[in-house]
Design a protein around this motif. Structure first.
Motif, PDB file in Angstrom:
ATOM      1  N   LEU A  28       1.610   2.395  27.481  1.00 24.31           N
ATOM      2  CA  LEU A  28       0.450   2.920  26.768  1.00 24.31           C
ATOM      3  C   LEU A  28      -0.353   3.854  27.655  1.00 24.31           C
ATOM      4  CD1 LEU A  28      -0.805  -0.286  24.945  1.00 24.31           C
ATOM      5  CD2 LEU A  28       0.601   1.555  24.026  1.00 24.31           C
ATOM      6  N   VAL A  29      -0.622   5.030  27.141  1.00 23.26           N
ATOM      7  CA  VAL A  29      -1.436   6.006  27.855  1.00 23.26           C
ATOM      8  C   VAL A  29      -2.903   5.624  27.731  1.00 23.26           C
ATOM      9  CG1 VAL A  29      -2.096   8.434  27.940  1.00 23.26           C
ATOM     10  CG2 VAL A  29       0.269   7.802  27.462  1.00 23.26           C
ATOM     11  N   ASP A  30      -3.288   5.136  26.574  1.00 20.06           N
ATOM     12  CA  ASP A  30      -4.672   4.747  26.309  1.00 20.06           C
ATOM     13  C   ASP A  30      -4.693   3.273  25.906  1.00 20.06           C
ATOM     14  OD1 ASP A  30      -7.264   4.338  25.487  1.00 20.06           O
ATOM     15  OD2 ASP A  30      -7.250   5.888  23.947  1.00 20.06           O
ATOM     16  N   PRO A  31      -4.918   2.371  26.862  1.00 19.27           N
ATOM     17  CA  PRO A  31      -4.887   0.943  26.538  1.00 19.27           C
ATOM     18  C   PRO A  31      -6.199   0.435  25.932  1.00 19.27           C
ATOM     19  CG  PRO A  31      -5.225   1.216  28.870  1.00 19.27           C
ATOM     20  CD  PRO A  31      -5.065   2.606  28.289  1.00 19.27           C
ATOM     21  N   SER A  32      -6.738   1.174  24.969  1.00 24.04           N
ATOM     22  CA  SER A  32      -7.963   0.749  24.297  1.00 24.04           C
ATOM     23  C   SER A  32      -7.747  -0.594  23.614  1.00 24.04           C
ATOM     24  CB  SER A  32      -8.386   1.777  23.244  1.00 24.04           C
ATOM     25  OG  SER A  32      -8.671   3.002  23.844  1.00 24.04           O
ATOM     26  N   ARG A  33      -8.828  -1.353  23.504  1.00 23.04           N
ATOM     27  CA  ARG A  33      -8.761  -2.667  22.874  1.00 23.04           C
ATOM     28  C   ARG A  33      -9.508  -2.599  21.551  1.00 23.04           C
ATOM     29  NH1 ARG A  33      -9.467  -6.873  27.885  1.00 23.04           N
ATOM     30  NH2 ARG A  33      -7.800  -5.965  29.136  1.00 23.04           N
ATOM     31  N   PHE A  34      -8.843  -3.016  20.487  1.00 24.52           N
ATOM     32  CA  PHE A  34      -9.423  -2.996  19.150  1.00 24.52           C
ATOM     33  C   PHE A  34      -9.464  -4.414  18.606  1.00 24.52           C
ATOM     34  CE2 PHE A  34      -7.364   1.029  19.860  1.00 24.52           C
ATOM     35  CZ  PHE A  34      -8.292   1.947  19.426  1.00 24.52           C
ATOM     36  N   TYR A  35     -10.536  -4.756  17.917  1.00 22.95           N
ATOM     37  CA  TYR A  35     -10.650  -6.071  17.286  1.00 22.95           C
ATOM     38  C   TYR A  35     -10.203  -6.012  15.829  1.00 22.95           C
ATOM     39  CZ  TYR A  35     -12.802 -10.138  15.117  1.00 22.95           C
ATOM     40  OH  TYR A  35     -13.019 -11.280  14.394  1.00 22.95           O
ATOM     41  N   SER A  36     -10.534  -4.924  15.146  1.00 26.04           N
ATOM     42  CA  SER A  36     -10.234  -4.810  13.728  1.00 26.04           C
ATOM     43  C   SER A  36     -10.101  -3.336  13.361  1.00 26.04           C
ATOM     44  CB  SER A  36     -11.352  -5.454  12.907  1.00 26.04           C
ATOM     45  OG  SER A  36     -11.038  -5.466  11.545  1.00 26.04           O
ATOM     46  N   ILE A  37      -9.208  -3.049  12.435  1.00 28.12           N
ATOM     47  CA  ILE A  37      -9.049  -1.683  11.933  1.00 28.12           C
ATOM     48  C   ILE A  37      -8.901  -1.717  10.418  1.00 28.12           C
ATOM     49  CG2 ILE A  37      -8.014  -0.718  14.023  1.00 28.12           C
ATOM     50  CD1 ILE A  37      -5.260  -0.955  12.622  1.00 28.12           C
ATOM     51  N   SER A  38      -9.248  -0.626   9.783  1.00 30.43           N
ATOM     52  CA  SER A  38      -8.969  -0.457   8.359  1.00 30.43           C
ATOM     53  C   SER A  38      -8.123   0.801   8.231  1.00 30.43           C
ATOM     54  CB  SER A  38     -10.255  -0.347   7.543  1.00 30.43           C
ATOM     55  OG  SER A  38     -11.010   0.743   7.973  1.00 30.43           O
ATOM     56  N   TYR A  39      -7.196   0.774   7.277  1.00 29.53           N
ATOM     57  CA  TYR A  39      -6.253   1.869   7.121  1.00 29.53           C
ATOM     58  C   TYR A  39      -5.683   1.855   5.710  1.00 29.53           C
ATOM     59  CZ  TYR A  39      -2.931  -1.922   7.804  1.00 29.53           C
ATOM     60  OH  TYR A  39      -2.236  -3.100   7.666  1.00 29.53           O
ATOM     61  N   SER A  40      -4.964   2.903   5.357  1.00 27.75           N
ATOM     62  CA  SER A  40      -4.290   2.979   4.065  1.00 27.75           C
ATOM     63  C   SER A  40      -2.801   2.728   4.256  1.00 27.75           C
ATOM     64  CB  SER A  40      -4.486   4.354   3.432  1.00 27.75           C
ATOM     65  OG  SER A  40      -5.829   4.527   3.079  1.00 27.75           O
ATOM     66  N   HIS A  41      -2.237   1.925   3.370  1.00 30.10           N
ATOM     67  CA  HIS A  41      -0.800   1.650   3.377  1.00 30.10           C
ATOM     68  C   HIS A  41      -0.321   1.684   1.935  1.00 30.10           C
ATOM     69  CE1 HIS A  41       3.027  -0.022   4.620  1.00 30.10           C
ATOM     70  NE2 HIS A  41       2.912  -0.917   3.647  1.00 30.10           N
ATOM     71  N   ASN A  42       0.585   2.601   1.638  1.00 29.43           N
ATOM     72  CA  ASN A  42       1.087   2.774   0.271  1.00 29.43           C
ATOM     73  C   ASN A  42      -0.060   2.960  -0.728  1.00 29.43           C
ATOM     74  OD1 ASN A  42       3.761   2.554   1.087  1.00 29.43           O
ATOM     75  ND2 ASN A  42       3.812   0.353   0.744  1.00 29.43           N
ATOM     76  N   GLY A  43      -1.068   3.720  -0.312  1.00 28.25           N
ATOM     77  CA  GLY A  43      -2.185   4.034  -1.189  1.00 28.25           C
ATOM     78  C   GLY A  43      -3.223   2.931  -1.347  1.00 28.25           C
ATOM     79  N   LYS A  44      -3.041   1.827  -0.641  1.00 30.10           N
ATOM     80  CA  LYS A  44      -3.967   0.704  -0.740  1.00 30.10           C
ATOM     81  C   LYS A  44      -4.721   0.556   0.584  1.00 30.10           C
ATOM     82  CE  LYS A  44      -4.175  -4.220  -1.617  1.00 30.10           C
ATOM     83  NZ  LYS A  44      -3.410  -5.459  -1.677  1.00 30.10           N
ATOM     84  N   ARG A  45      -6.012   0.289   0.503  1.00 31.14           N
ATOM     85  CA  ARG A  45      -6.844   0.111   1.690  1.00 31.14           C
ATOM     86  C   ARG A  45      -6.589  -1.277   2.270  1.00 31.14           C
ATOM     87  NH1 ARG A  45      -8.281   3.675   4.941  1.00 31.14           N
ATOM     88  NH2 ARG A  45     -10.216   3.295   5.974  1.00 31.14           N
ATOM     89  N   GLU A  46      -6.258  -1.366   3.538  1.00 26.53           N
ATOM     90  CA  GLU A  46      -5.971  -2.628   4.217  1.00 26.53           C
ATOM     91  C   GLU A  46      -6.883  -2.789   5.427  1.00 26.53           C
ATOM     92  OE1 GLU A  46      -3.939  -4.760   2.994  1.00 26.53           O
ATOM     93  OE2 GLU A  46      -2.563  -3.623   1.748  1.00 26.53           O
ATOM     94  N   VAL A  47      -7.049  -4.015   5.885  1.00 28.74           N
ATOM     95  CA  VAL A  47      -7.798  -4.330   7.104  1.00 28.74           C
ATOM     96  C   VAL A  47      -6.940  -5.277   7.924  1.00 28.74           C
ATOM     97  CG1 VAL A  47      -9.848  -5.440   8.055  1.00 28.74           C
ATOM     98  CG2 VAL A  47     -10.046  -4.052   5.997  1.00 28.74           C
ATOM     99  N   ALA A  48      -6.868  -5.030   9.226  1.00 28.41           N
ATOM    100  CA  ALA A  48      -6.176  -5.930  10.149  1.00 28.41           C
ATOM    101  C   ALA A  48      -7.186  -6.350  11.209  1.00 28.41           C
ATOM    102  CB  ALA A  48      -4.984  -5.230  10.783  1.00 28.41           C
ATOM    103  N   THR A  49      -7.255  -7.660  11.464  1.00 24.31           N
ATOM    104  CA  THR A  49      -8.198  -8.207  12.432  1.00 24.31           C
ATOM    105  C   THR A  49      -7.454  -9.176  13.346  1.00 24.31           C
ATOM    106  OG1 THR A  49      -9.994  -8.024  10.833  1.00 24.31           O
ATOM    107  CG2 THR A  49     -10.369  -9.484  12.701  1.00 24.31           C
TER     108      THR A  49
END
Length: 76
Positions: A28-49
């Motif tokens: 990884l060039v940028d080892p940023s740490r994320f707790y939660s993200i929201s994104y679109s998958h197959n046109g549906k809004r998703e959240v991963a935590t």
């Protein structure tokens, strides 16, 4: 937002060791740490935590990494 953690890691030392190994393995060039993200998958809004079941496959999200190709974070 809670402090950075990896589910099932036994303490901060193990969390840091696991994270360092993941960063090294994935080069990884940028080892940023994320707790939660929201994104679109197959046109549906998703959240991963981190620490919670993923909406698509039901597996516990262990880490969220920033991809090299487009810079977008994704759950692991």
């Amino acid at each position: 937002m809670p402090p950075f953690f990896i589910p099932a890691a036994e303490g901060q030392e193990q969390t840091d060791q696991v994270y360092a190994a993941v960063v090294a393995f994935n080069a990884l060039v940028d080892p940023s740490r994320f707790y939660s993200i929201s994104y679109s998958h197959n046109g549906k809004r998703e959240v991963a935590t981190v620490g919670e079941p993923h909406a698509i496959n039901g597996e516990t999200v262990l880490l969220i990494l920033k991809e090299r190709r487009d810079g977008a974070p994704h759950p692991v």
